[in-house]
Design a protein around this motif. Sequence first.
Motif, PDB file in Angstrom:
ATOM      1  N   SER A   1       1.390 146.637  32.579  1.00  0.00           N
ATOM      2  CA  SER A   1       2.654 145.527  32.822  1.00  0.00           C
ATOM      3  C   SER A   1       2.006 144.511  32.494  1.00  0.00           C
ATOM      4  CB  SER A   1       2.841 144.969  34.180  1.00  0.00           C
ATOM      5  OG  SER A   1       3.391 146.189  35.421  1.00  0.00           O
ATOM      6  N   LYS A   2       0.553 144.193  32.060  1.00  0.00           N
ATOM      7  CA  LYS A   2       0.575 143.225  31.438  1.00  0.00           C
ATOM      8  C   LYS A   2       0.830 143.837  29.395  1.00  0.00           C
ATOM      9  CE  LYS A   2      -4.608 142.380  33.077  1.00  0.00           C
ATOM     10  NZ  LYS A   2      -5.594 142.795  33.302  1.00  0.00           N
ATOM     11  N   ASP A   3       1.299 144.151  29.219  1.00  0.00           N
ATOM     12  CA  ASP A   3       1.428 144.728  27.949  1.00  0.00           C
ATOM     13  C   ASP A   3       2.838 144.600  27.707  1.00  0.00           C
ATOM     14  OD1 ASP A   3      -0.662 145.307  26.835  1.00  0.00           O
ATOM     15  OD2 ASP A   3      -0.571 147.571  27.039  1.00  0.00           O
ATOM     16  N   ILE A   4       3.571 144.831  28.923  1.00  0.00           N
ATOM     17  CA  ILE A   4       5.334 144.666  29.086  1.00  0.00           C
ATOM     18  C   ILE A   4       5.599 143.074  29.134  1.00  0.00           C
ATOM     19  CG2 ILE A   4       7.391 144.832  30.725  1.00  0.00           C
ATOM     20  CD1 ILE A   4       6.301 147.623  31.764  1.00  0.00           C
ATOM     21  N   TYR A   5       4.638 142.172  29.700  1.00  0.00           N
ATOM     22  CA  TYR A   5       4.926 140.253  29.477  1.00  0.00           C
ATOM     23  C   TYR A   5       4.705 140.482  28.241  1.00  0.00           C
ATOM     24  CZ  TYR A   5       0.867 138.775  30.981  1.00  0.00           C
ATOM     25  OH  TYR A   5      -0.269 138.310  31.159  1.00  0.00           O
ATOM     26  N   LYS A   6       3.735 140.854  28.311  1.00  0.00           N
ATOM     27  CA  LYS A   6       3.180 140.319  27.066  1.00  0.00           C
ATOM     28  C   LYS A   6       4.568 139.977  25.545  1.00  0.00           C
ATOM     29  CE  LYS A   6      -1.759 139.776  28.150  1.00  0.00           C
ATOM     30  NZ  LYS A   6      -2.803 140.123  28.206  1.00  0.00           N
TER      31      LYS A   6
ATOM     32  N   SER B   1      10.449 153.600  31.890  1.00  0.00           N
ATOM     33  CA  SER B   1       9.930 153.209  31.141  1.00  0.00           C
ATOM     34  C   SER B   1      10.430 151.829  31.035  1.00  0.00           C
ATOM     35  CB  SER B   1       8.519 153.067  30.085  1.00  0.00           C
ATOM     36  OG  SER B   1       8.239 154.050  30.972  1.00  0.00           O
ATOM     37  N   ALA B   2      12.135 152.320  30.454  1.00  0.00           N
ATOM     38  CA  ALA B   2      12.762 151.294  29.522  1.00  0.00           C
ATOM     39  C   ALA B   2      13.931 150.665  31.285  1.00  0.00           C
ATOM     40  CB  ALA B   2      13.515 152.483  28.759  1.00  0.00           C
ATOM     41  N   GLU B   3      13.848 151.038  31.602  1.00  0.00           N
ATOM     42  CA  GLU B   3      14.493 150.661  33.269  1.00  0.00           C
ATOM     43  C   GLU B   3      13.113 149.405  33.560  1.00  0.00           C
ATOM     44  OE1 GLU B   3      16.636 152.301  36.101  1.00  0.00           O
ATOM     45  OE2 GLU B   3      17.833 153.577  35.268  1.00  0.00           O
ATOM     46  N   LEU B   4      12.329 150.206  33.823  1.00  0.00           N
ATOM     47  CA  LEU B   4      11.128 149.236  34.608  1.00  0.00           C
ATOM     48  C   LEU B   4      10.925 148.025  33.199  1.00  0.00           C
ATOM     49  CD1 LEU B   4       9.257 148.969  36.406  1.00  0.00           C
ATOM     50  CD2 LEU B   4       7.645 150.110  35.374  1.00  0.00           C
ATOM     51  N   ASN B   5      11.238 148.266  31.711  1.00  0.00           N
ATOM     52  CA  ASN B   5      10.838 146.956  31.022  1.00  0.00           C
ATOM     53  C   ASN B   5      11.961 146.233  31.031  1.00  0.00           C
ATOM     54  OD1 ASN B   5       9.124 146.514  28.117  1.00  0.00           O
ATOM     55  ND2 ASN B   5      11.429 145.766  27.809  1.00  0.00           N
ATOM     56  N   GLU B   6      12.985 146.622  31.341  1.00  0.00           N
ATOM     57  CA  GLU B   6      13.863 145.418  31.820  1.00  0.00           C
ATOM     58  C   GLU B   6      14.517 144.681  32.877  1.00  0.00           C
ATOM     59  OE1 GLU B   6      18.103 144.522  30.711  1.00  0.00           O
ATOM     60  OE2 GLU B   6      16.131 145.121  29.265  1.00  0.00           O
ATOM     61  N   LYS B   7      13.536 144.994  33.712  1.00  0.00           N
ATOM     62  CA  LYS B   7      13.598 144.865  35.125  1.00  0.00           C
ATOM     63  C   LYS B   7      12.195 143.339  35.141  1.00  0.00           C
ATOM     64  CE  LYS B   7      13.741 146.904  39.241  1.00  0.00           C
ATOM     65  NZ  LYS B   7      13.262 147.251  40.134  1.00  0.00           N
ATOM     66  N   TRP B   8      11.827 143.584  34.096  1.00  0.00           N
ATOM     67  CA  TRP B   8      10.618 142.670  33.675  1.00  0.00           C
ATOM     68  C   TRP B   8      11.149 141.435  33.322  1.00  0.00           C
ATOM     69  CZ3 TRP B   8       5.925 141.183  35.592  1.00  0.00           C
ATOM     70  CH2 TRP B   8       4.924 141.706  35.815  1.00  0.00           C
ATOM     71  N   ARG B   9      12.287 142.143  31.969  1.00  0.00           N
ATOM     72  CA  ARG B   9      12.774 141.257  30.915  1.00  0.00           C
ATOM     73  C   ARG B   9      13.700 140.375  32.164  1.00  0.00           C
ATOM     74  NH1 ARG B   9      17.617 140.090  28.697  1.00  0.00           N
ATOM     75  NH2 ARG B   9      18.881 141.989  29.169  1.00  0.00           N
ATOM     76  N   LYS B  10      14.400 140.579  32.848  1.00  0.00           N
ATOM     77  CA  LYS B  10      15.694 139.661  33.596  1.00  0.00           C
ATOM     78  C   LYS B  10      14.733 138.853  34.468  1.00  0.00           C
ATOM     79  CE  LYS B  10      19.714 142.163  32.912  1.00  0.00           C
ATOM     80  NZ  LYS B  10      21.155 142.663  33.799  1.00  0.00           N
ATOM     81  N   GLN B  11      13.733 139.702  35.129  1.00  0.00           N
ATOM     82  CA  GLN B  11      12.619 138.796  36.197  1.00  0.00           C
ATOM     83  C   GLN B  11      12.020 137.439  35.795  1.00  0.00           C
ATOM     84  OE1 GLN B  11       9.678 141.162  38.323  1.00  0.00           O
ATOM     85  NE2 GLN B  11      10.459 141.131  39.863  1.00  0.00           N
TER      86      GLN B  11
END
Length: 753
Positions: free
Chosen positions: A126-131, A159-169
């Motif tokens: 998740s660190k890599d995702i938000y950065k 992982s793609a859906e999780l990345n999208e959830k983080w993006r929207k949050q």
Amino acid sequence: MNAIINFMKRHYKILLTIVVLSITLFAFNSNYKNESDPDKDKLLLELLTFVIEKGHYSPAAIDDTFSKGVYKDYVQALDPSKRFFLQSDIDEFSKYETEIDNQILNKDLTFFTLTYERLMKRMGESKDIYKSILAKPFDFTIDESFNTDYEKAPYAKNSAELNEKWRKQIKLSALSSLTDRLKVQENKAKGIVEDVSSTDDIEEGNPVTIEVTPKIKKTEVKDNDEPKSVQELEKETRESSKKSLDEYFSFMGDLNRNDWFSVYINSITARFDPHTNYFAPDEKERFDVSMSGKLEGIGARLQKKNDFTEISELISGGPAWRGKQLEAGDVVMKVAQGTADPVDVVGMRLDDVVKKIKGPKGTEVRLTVKKVDGTITVISIIRDIVEIEETYVKSSIVNKNGLNYGVIYLPKFYIDFEDKNGRDAGKDIALEVERLKKVGVDGIVLDVRDDGGGSLSTVVDIAGLFINEGPIVQIKSAGRKKEVLFDRDKKIEWDGPLVIMVNSFSASASEILAAAIQDYKRGVIIGSKQTYGKGTVQNVIDLNQFVRNSAVGDLGALKTTTQKFYRINGGSTQLEGVSSDVVMPDRYSYLKMGERDVENAMPWDKIDAAEYTVWNKNENFNKAILNSKKRIDSSEQFKLIDENAKWIDSRSVENTYSLNLDKFRLAQKDIEEKAKKYKPISQYKNNLQFTSLPYELDETKKDNILKEKRDRWHESLSKDIYVEEALNVLDDLQTKPVSKQNTSQKKDKLVKS
């Protein structure tokens, strides 16, 4: 929520005897020195479940139903926002949904180990995702939305859906911040100076629910700032979001396997009831401090800022405060014990830094700190007993209609179990009542709003100040006859008009006090429709006493429900709480937040009443209640508060937010327009002047921090419509009018004291 702690020796010895009979379960040779040793965890699991089953008031069966409850609570605790685990993780975890009970009984850590290792893996990803998300600008012209109802949201399938959830949050948080920045800038252009930061997110409808960007304060925009473009402001919000997330993950990174194992253990203990829980060693120490209100150390509050430990506040009266060298904002770089070599604490866990700074009274600690101006200095401090002033009772006086009244605020029913001569709420309330009597008050308001409870013995002492003698509360243990706790002192410290203020967060010991005063009809209970509804008693049991070999290390303690308490009229406060004699609308009236709304709460029941005599000196009791109800019903301010509470309740189910800047701003503007109607609630003033007692006025002359705190409290009292109505009730409880001459004499007495 603080629990009632009742160390009654007879019940404790019964539990101890039971455990000693089976001490062979735990008295094997132990040489576990590794804090994360799985064998130590197995020992702890065995010890906890055994003690709970033998000592709990009504232990639940450890079966498949129990297992399902633990599974649900634990997985939710690990990932409440569903932003770490994938659905494939949950599918893998769910194989253990009905196996946890067997793993508990067999001291099997397979499920915990699986979930812990997976969480660590996902958090690292998740660190890599938000950065990555925050590395490029958001497009706020796209028409998309995000739902913040995480409980109903599905887990990401990949992982793609999780990345999208983080993006929207993150985008939602950034959008909220951007909207505020734009508003500040627009208001500045119009010459409007306004703090657009919400003082209460739930009232203003702020949708931000994740640890990303704080609301902007007007002080962040300086007079000489040039207007910025949306693109520039958008970049600022991303930078701010990244900083907040960096700090969040730094904090999470400080948690070790033991911390997460405590989460697992508490998911197990909570299935017995909401107030049975495990204290890891550090948590037990914090609990003791919260109950006693004192500690040994330097008297400074610390906070983590990435890799650095910063002084956030000095505790008034403490060694650091007295030394006048350490300041809020100083960064602690190194810590030395006396003349020993200093230890670098940069990057160290906050808990570990705290351990190094705290220590026995009379010992020296040397802090190497970086001051706000960038200079480095070494500060020597001699540790001492530090009393946390916010824990303790405080009182104020106010003149209303020619009468003097006292307001006593009790934040907690505190006691020092280790020191019988230490401060406790019972002794301190008695002292405050005596002080109020000396300045000639005509009535007393005792405010236990937001008081979550504490020591049972202090409740008996406090209630006894207001009655002749008699029962205060009834206690019942599983399979045993009830026990009645009495006030046996015939002396009445205060026999005049009395009002007890409560709200929906008044719990446990607060409810015992309110119930006793109500049953005796000794005073008027005024506040929320009902109090929290916690009618159980907990004992704190040191787990280390059950293991012979100390090499196992500190095992912490268990707080478990061993008894239920009942009103002297026989009814339980469990779930139902205490219903106020006078109900005042408040902004949480329609939200579910009491014991009755907590899963797995123990049931309500009733026992025989105790023998007691109703107070017969309140001839205006019913009249005062009736008059108060009439005032509240006719009050436009209370009507507005009730309307606001309904609006808050309706807002609580609105979870979908547009991520389009124009639509989001339009929605927020609509919310703000509706919220304007309720602004008079926060702007209300009761035109009453509250002051400290004479002894405290002398103290505030020498202590600016204390003076500032008291000034803030008195200001809040002067804006409190609930306190105002409590004082109105005291007016109505008066049995005879006071002449102008007497009024003048009382004022003179107040000034000269």
